[in-house]
Write a protein that holds these residues in place. Structure first.
Motif, mmCIF file in Angstrom:
data_model
loop_
_atom_site.group_PDB
_atom_site.id
_atom_site.type_symbol
_atom_site.label_atom_id
_atom_site.label_comp_id
_atom_site.label_asym_id
_atom_site.label_seq_id
_atom_site.Cartn_x
_atom_site.Cartn_y
_atom_site.Cartn_z
ATOM 1 N N MET A 81 -25.383 0.600 -47.213
ATOM 2 C CA MET A 81 -26.584 0.005 -47.163
ATOM 3 C C MET A 81 -27.301 -0.181 -45.788
ATOM 4 O O MET A 81 -26.716 -0.124 -44.867
ATOM 5 C CB MET A 81 -26.143 -1.488 -47.638
ATOM 6 C CG MET A 81 -25.831 -1.919 -48.858
ATOM 7 S SD MET A 81 -25.882 -3.502 -49.322
ATOM 8 C CE MET A 81 -24.712 -4.230 -48.516
ATOM 9 N N GLY A 82 -28.586 0.129 -45.889
ATOM 10 C CA GLY A 82 -29.421 0.063 -44.705
ATOM 11 C C GLY A 82 -29.370 1.195 -43.807
ATOM 12 O O GLY A 82 -29.727 1.145 -42.545
ATOM 13 N N THR A 83 -28.566 2.257 -44.156
ATOM 14 C CA THR A 83 -28.519 3.681 -43.316
ATOM 15 C C THR A 83 -30.087 4.384 -43.089
ATOM 16 O O THR A 83 -30.623 4.140 -44.181
ATOM 17 C CB THR A 83 -27.635 4.541 -43.904
ATOM 18 O OG1 THR A 83 -26.360 3.807 -44.077
ATOM 19 C CG2 THR A 83 -27.240 5.645 -43.180
ATOM 20 N N LYS A 84 -30.359 4.833 -42.090
ATOM 21 C CA LYS A 84 -31.259 5.303 -41.806
ATOM 22 C C LYS A 84 -30.970 7.026 -41.530
ATOM 23 O O LYS A 84 -30.328 7.481 -40.427
ATOM 24 C CB LYS A 84 -31.826 4.929 -40.611
ATOM 25 C CG LYS A 84 -32.626 3.641 -40.882
ATOM 26 C CD LYS A 84 -33.421 3.000 -39.546
ATOM 27 C CE LYS A 84 -32.110 2.616 -38.509
ATOM 28 N NZ LYS A 84 -32.771 1.755 -37.433
ATOM 29 N N ILE A 85 -31.459 8.259 -42.114
ATOM 30 C CA ILE A 85 -30.982 9.288 -41.952
ATOM 31 C C ILE A 85 -32.315 10.147 -41.904
ATOM 32 O O ILE A 85 -33.468 10.097 -42.787
ATOM 33 C CB ILE A 85 -30.244 10.050 -43.289
ATOM 34 C CG1 ILE A 85 -28.880 9.169 -43.372
ATOM 35 C CG2 ILE A 85 -29.957 11.169 -43.252
ATOM 36 C CD1 ILE A 85 -28.038 9.570 -44.606
ATOM 37 N N TYR A 86 -32.494 11.010 -40.825
ATOM 38 C CA TYR A 86 -33.419 12.073 -40.527
ATOM 39 C C TYR A 86 -32.974 13.276 -40.756
ATOM 40 O O TYR A 86 -32.041 13.637 -40.301
ATOM 41 C CB TYR A 86 -34.205 11.893 -39.236
ATOM 42 C CG TYR A 86 -34.261 10.374 -38.905
ATOM 43 C CD1 TYR A 86 -35.620 9.965 -38.922
ATOM 44 C CD2 TYR A 86 -33.335 9.600 -38.353
ATOM 45 C CE1 TYR A 86 -35.761 8.502 -38.550
ATOM 46 C CE2 TYR A 86 -33.750 8.305 -37.882
ATOM 47 C CZ TYR A 86 -34.900 7.629 -38.112
ATOM 48 O OH TYR A 86 -35.242 6.518 -37.658
ATOM 49 N N GLY A 87 -33.769 14.364 -41.185
ATOM 50 C CA GLY A 87 -33.393 15.891 -41.543
ATOM 51 C C GLY A 87 -33.365 16.429 -39.889
ATOM 52 O O GLY A 87 -34.051 15.995 -38.928
ATOM 53 N N ALA A 88 -32.775 17.548 -40.000
ATOM 54 C CA ALA A 88 -32.052 18.237 -41.309
ATOM 55 C C ALA A 88 -30.428 17.743 -41.207
ATOM 56 O O ALA A 88 -30.055 18.186 -40.231
ATOM 57 C CB ALA A 88 -32.170 19.591 -41.268
ATOM 58 N N THR A 89 -30.328 17.064 -42.348
ATOM 59 C CA THR A 89 -28.740 16.447 -42.236
ATOM 60 C C THR A 89 -28.080 16.699 -43.629
ATOM 61 O O THR A 89 -28.559 16.861 -44.641
ATOM 62 C CB THR A 89 -28.961 14.909 -42.182
ATOM 63 O OG1 THR A 89 -29.319 14.745 -40.596
ATOM 64 C CG2 THR A 89 -27.666 14.284 -42.307
ATOM 65 N N THR A 90 -26.738 17.106 -43.511
ATOM 66 C CA THR A 90 -25.848 17.371 -44.364
ATOM 67 C C THR A 90 -24.640 16.549 -44.274
ATOM 68 O O THR A 90 -23.962 16.423 -43.341
ATOM 69 C CB THR A 90 -25.403 18.713 -44.509
ATOM 70 O OG1 THR A 90 -26.744 19.599 -44.527
ATOM 71 C CG2 THR A 90 -24.430 19.148 -45.527
ATOM 72 N N ILE A 91 -24.455 15.762 -45.541
ATOM 73 C CA ILE A 91 -22.949 14.992 -45.424
ATOM 74 C C ILE A 91 -22.387 15.869 -46.371
ATOM 75 O O ILE A 91 -22.487 15.722 -47.824
ATOM 76 C CB ILE A 91 -23.487 13.582 -45.921
ATOM 77 C CG1 ILE A 91 -24.486 12.965 -44.979
ATOM 78 C CG2 ILE A 91 -21.958 12.974 -46.010
ATOM 79 C CD1 ILE A 91 -23.912 12.753 -43.683
#
Length: 394
Positions: A218-228
């Protein structure tokens, strides 16, 4: 026709990430490099790599074989060039052997640094992975290519109407779940694999990929370029990072311009710096030269190999390399290079006891019912422990 993905000298410059895998098993974009080639060429693959890795990553030579450099990310142009090769013909790029087609008789004598009488030079641009930072710096390019490869001609599953999707390059596999989240594809595509969950209040900007059975808290902030990668759980703030699989960053804290291996855990409020206070170019520890190497990058954060861990409130300085099975904790900034199988932090490092490390690895892997800490896994960590002993100053 068998695809055989081989390691060349990139294996050494990619350490410590390649202590536990062949180069082609690196994940960049959505897929590993090996998985990309399998998709493009529609066939299975095997590896030529270090002897101690072959138990987990076996070699399968058949009557007809195409040897492909594992550091090369495929595209339509290079695939066409490789498909055009005749028996005994080779393809080279910037003096690097890219591919050669060999029958089984010659395949057993393959040399990744060999010369062939019938060679063609490939002149188009290629994405090749030579250093750890090449993974996050090329992740956006590879994410876009993989998104097209995986989704062309297909229709996305529908997410709940509580979500906001901005733009058109969004794809969710069946079984992906999200509620009350925002997804912006204006800067790049977003891909949610099957059986993934994005929890309430998360904001994601593409390009981004969430691989199977992973969760965003919850509430996570993700910016590109990202791979999980697969089977991960991620929270906090993430920017231009590649997390390979079976790893967790479950709490607040910043991760940026980073590569995180498998079976890693970042304790609560672990942060990494990715920009020096003087805005200078970042250096990284280089295993072949045993010295710091200038990356030419202004933004470069954390490189962490498999089975490494950090305690709560760990602060990683700009351009930190953490080796296999290192356990980092304590106040202050730990060194910019934390050798493999080390225990400690800013106040000093000692060797992480081998038996204790193996016990921890067994527990971590044992939490996943479909994975086993088998003899192949044990043999790899045992050999890496021996190989890296000189770097611990012993």
């Amino acid at each position: 026709m068998a695809i055989i993905l081989f390691d060349d000298d990139a294996r050494n410059t990619l350490l410590p990430l390649t202590y536990t895998r062949p180069v082609a098993d690196l994940r960049i974009g959505i897929l590993t490099i090996a998985e990309k080639w399998a998709k493009y060429l529609d066939t299975d693959f095997s590896f030529i790599t270090e002897n101690y890795l072959q138990g987990k990553f076996p070699l399968n030579i058949q009557d007809d074989n195409i040897f492909i450099n594992g550091s090369v990310c495929p595209d339509e142009g290079i695939v066409e060039a490789i498909n055009s090769l005749g028996n005994g013909q080779a393809l080279r790029y910037q003096d690097k052997l890219i591919a050669v087609k060999l029958s089984d008789v010659y395949a057993h004598k393959f040399n990744p640094f060999g010369k062939y009488s019938d060679e063609t030079v490939y002149t188009n641009e290629l994405v090749t992975i030579k250093h750890p930072e090449d993974i996050f710096r090329n992740n956006g390019t590879e994410l876009r290519k993989d998104f097209k490869l995986l989704t062309q001609g297909r229709k996305s599953a529908q997410l709940s109407s509580t979500n906001t999707i901005i733009g058109n390059d969004f794809f969710a596999e069946e079984g992906a779940q999200a509620e009350c989240c925002s997804f912006s594809t204006l800067n790049g595509p977003i891909y949610l694999a099957a059986n993934t969950e994005v929890w309430e209040g998360t904001h994601i900007r593409g390009p981004f990929a969430l691989c199977e059975h992973s969760q965003i808290k919850m509430g996570t902030k993700i910016y590109g370029a990202t791979t999980i990668g697969p089977y991960c759980r991620i929270g906090g703030e993430v920017n231009n990072a590649v997390v390979w699989g079976y790893s967790s960053k479950g709490h607040e804290g910043y991760l940026g311009n980073a590569v995180i291996g498998e079976w890693c855990n970042l304790g609560a409020d672990t942060n990494n710096s990715n920009l020096k206070n003087n805005y200078g170019e970042v250096k990284l520890w280089d295993y072949p030269s045993q010295s710091m190497r200038n990356t030419g990058l202004q933004f470069c954060g954390l490189i962490m190999a498999d089975h490494a861990k950090s305690g709560i409130n760990t602060m990683f300085n700009t351009g930190t390399v953490v080796g296999v099975s290192a356990n980092v904790f304590g106040g202050g900034y730990p060194p910019n290079h934390i050798p493999d199988f080390s225990w400690g932090g800013a106040d000093g490092l000692v060797e992480y006891g081998f038996d204790k490390m193996m016990e921890t690895a067994a527990k971590a892997i044992g939490r996943r019912p479909h994975r086993n800490f088998d003899e192949a896994e044990k043999a790899i960590l045992t050999e890496v422990y021996k190989l890296t002993k000189p770097y611990r100053g012993e």
